[in-house]
Design a protein around this motif. Structure first.
Motif, short mmCIF file in Angstrom:
data_model
loop_
_atom_site.label_atom_id
_atom_site.label_comp_id
_atom_site.label_asym_id
_atom_site.label_seq_id
_atom_site.Cartn_x
_atom_site.Cartn_y
_atom_site.Cartn_z
N ASP A 55 -24.98 93.69 -39.67
CA ASP A 55 -24.73 93.81 -41.11
C ASP A 55 -25.39 92.64 -41.83
O ASP A 55 -25.50 91.54 -41.29
CB ASP A 55 -23.24 93.81 -41.42
CG ASP A 55 -22.55 95.13 -41.11
OD1 ASP A 55 -23.25 96.12 -40.80
OD2 ASP A 55 -21.31 95.16 -41.16
N VAL A 56 -25.80 92.90 -43.06
CA VAL A 56 -26.44 91.89 -43.89
C VAL A 56 -25.61 91.75 -45.17
O VAL A 56 -25.22 92.76 -45.77
CB VAL A 56 -27.89 92.27 -44.23
CG1 VAL A 56 -28.52 91.26 -45.18
CG2 VAL A 56 -28.72 92.40 -42.96
N PHE A 57 -25.37 90.51 -45.56
CA PHE A 57 -24.61 90.22 -46.77
C PHE A 57 -25.53 89.58 -47.80
O PHE A 57 -26.21 88.61 -47.50
CB PHE A 57 -23.46 89.24 -46.45
CG PHE A 57 -22.33 89.87 -45.69
CD1 PHE A 57 -21.09 89.99 -46.28
CD2 PHE A 57 -22.50 90.34 -44.40
CE1 PHE A 57 -20.03 90.57 -45.59
CE2 PHE A 57 -21.46 90.91 -43.70
CZ PHE A 57 -20.22 91.03 -44.30
N VAL A 58 -25.56 90.15 -48.99
CA VAL A 58 -26.23 89.53 -50.13
C VAL A 58 -25.09 88.98 -50.98
O VAL A 58 -24.30 89.74 -51.53
CB VAL A 58 -27.11 90.53 -50.90
CG1 VAL A 58 -27.71 89.85 -52.14
CG2 VAL A 58 -28.22 91.06 -50.00
N VAL A 72 -22.45 94.25 -49.11
CA VAL A 72 -22.48 94.42 -47.66
C VAL A 72 -23.37 95.61 -47.32
O VAL A 72 -23.16 96.71 -47.83
CB VAL A 72 -21.06 94.65 -47.10
CG1 VAL A 72 -21.09 94.71 -45.57
CG2 VAL A 72 -20.10 93.56 -47.58
N TRP A 73 -24.36 95.36 -46.46
CA TRP A 73 -25.35 96.37 -46.07
C TRP A 73 -25.34 96.54 -44.56
O TRP A 73 -25.16 95.58 -43.82
CB TRP A 73 -26.74 95.92 -46.50
CG TRP A 73 -26.90 95.72 -47.97
CD1 TRP A 73 -26.55 94.61 -48.69
CD2 TRP A 73 -27.40 96.66 -48.91
NE1 TRP A 73 -26.83 94.79 -50.02
CE2 TRP A 73 -27.36 96.05 -50.18
CE3 TRP A 73 -27.90 97.96 -48.80
CZ2 TRP A 73 -27.79 96.71 -51.34
CZ3 TRP A 73 -28.34 98.60 -49.94
CH2 TRP A 73 -28.28 97.97 -51.19
N TRP A 82 -18.90 96.32 -51.71
CA TRP A 82 -18.83 94.93 -52.18
C TRP A 82 -17.50 94.33 -51.76
O TRP A 82 -16.43 94.90 -52.02
CB TRP A 82 -18.92 94.87 -53.71
CG TRP A 82 -20.23 95.33 -54.26
CD1 TRP A 82 -21.32 94.55 -54.54
CD2 TRP A 82 -20.59 96.65 -54.62
NE1 TRP A 82 -22.32 95.33 -55.06
CE2 TRP A 82 -21.90 96.62 -55.12
CE3 TRP A 82 -19.92 97.88 -54.59
CZ2 TRP A 82 -22.56 97.75 -55.56
CZ3 TRP A 82 -20.58 99.02 -55.03
CH2 TRP A 82 -21.89 98.94 -55.51
N TYR A 83 -17.57 93.18 -51.11
CA TYR A 83 -16.37 92.42 -50.76
C TYR A 83 -16.34 91.21 -51.69
O TYR A 83 -17.29 90.42 -51.70
CB TYR A 83 -16.39 91.97 -49.30
CG TYR A 83 -15.04 91.55 -48.82
CD1 TYR A 83 -14.17 92.47 -48.24
CD2 TYR A 83 -14.60 90.25 -48.97
CE1 TYR A 83 -12.91 92.09 -47.81
CE2 TYR A 83 -13.34 89.85 -48.54
CZ TYR A 83 -12.50 90.78 -47.96
OH TYR A 83 -11.25 90.41 -47.55
#
Length: 163
Positions: A55-58, A72-73, A82-83
Motif C-alpha cells: 500500500d502507498v500513502f499520500v 491510501v492506495w 482516506w484515513y
C-alpha cells in the motif's frame, strides 16, 4: 522542494508510535504532502479497510490545522480511501515532520459511502479534556469538520483553502 526525503515521526501520549521515511511531493503554504509505503509490519485489518505491504500513502500535513489526511492506495493504484488522524498542528522542518496524535480518527471510503468516526473511546480515556481542554476542543472541532468534509467529498479539502 519535491523529491527530497523527510522522516515522519508520529507520537502519541508522549511516546513515539512510528517513524518512517517519506518522499516530499510538494509544499504549498502551510501544507506539506509526502508519499510513503505502508510503514508498519504486516497487515492491519480494521474491518472496514486493510492496510498491507505494498500500500502507498499520500499524506498531507498542515502546521496550522489539527489533523492530517492520508490518501491510501493499493500497490496497483486503486484508491482505498482516506484515513484522517486528529493531531496537533504538525511541526514541519526541512528534514522531518513531527505529529502528535490525539486519538481521534476518521475513515472515508474511496467511494464516499462510508464515513466513520473512530477511537472516540480512546480519546475520552486519554484524559485530554481535563489535562488540556483547549487542545481537546480543537480535536473535537477538527473531527466534526473532517466528518462534514468526508460527507461532501474529502478530496476537495486538498485543493481548497480555509478549511
Amino acid at each position: 522542494m519535491s523529491g527530497r526525503s523527510v522522516e515522519v515521526t508520529l507520537t502519541k501520549g508522549g511516546r513515539t508510535k512510528i517513524r518512517y521515511p517519506a518522499e516530499v511531493l510538494g509544499e504549498e503554504g502551510t501544507r506539506l504532502s509526502v508519499r510513503a509505503p505502508w510503514a508498519a509490519e504486516g497487515i492491519r485489518d480494521f474491518g472496514f479497510v486493510r492496510f498491507e505491504p505494498g500500500d502507498v500513502f499520500v499524506e498531507h500535513y498542515w502546521c496550522d490545522r489539527w489533523f492530517t489526511v492520508k490518501e491510501v492506495w493499493t500497490a496497483d493504484g486503486a484508491r482505498k480511501g482516506w484515513y484522517c488522524d486528529i493531531t496537533r498542528p504538525a511541526l514541519i522542518g526541512s528534514a522531518e515532520v513531527l505529529v502528535d496524535d490525539l486519538d481521534l480518527d476518521l475513515w472515508v471510503s474511496a467511494d464516499g459511502s462510508e464515513v466513520l468516526r473512530l477511537d472516540e473511546d480512546e480519546f475520552a480515556a486519554s484524559g485530554l479534556a481535563d489535562s488540556d481542554p483547549e487542545a481537546a476542543a480543537h480535536a473535537v472541532a477538527a473531527l466534526d469538520a473532517l466528518e462534514s468534509l468526508g460527507r461532501e467529498g474529502l478530496v476537495e479539502l486538498l485543493g481548497r483553502e480555509g478549511v
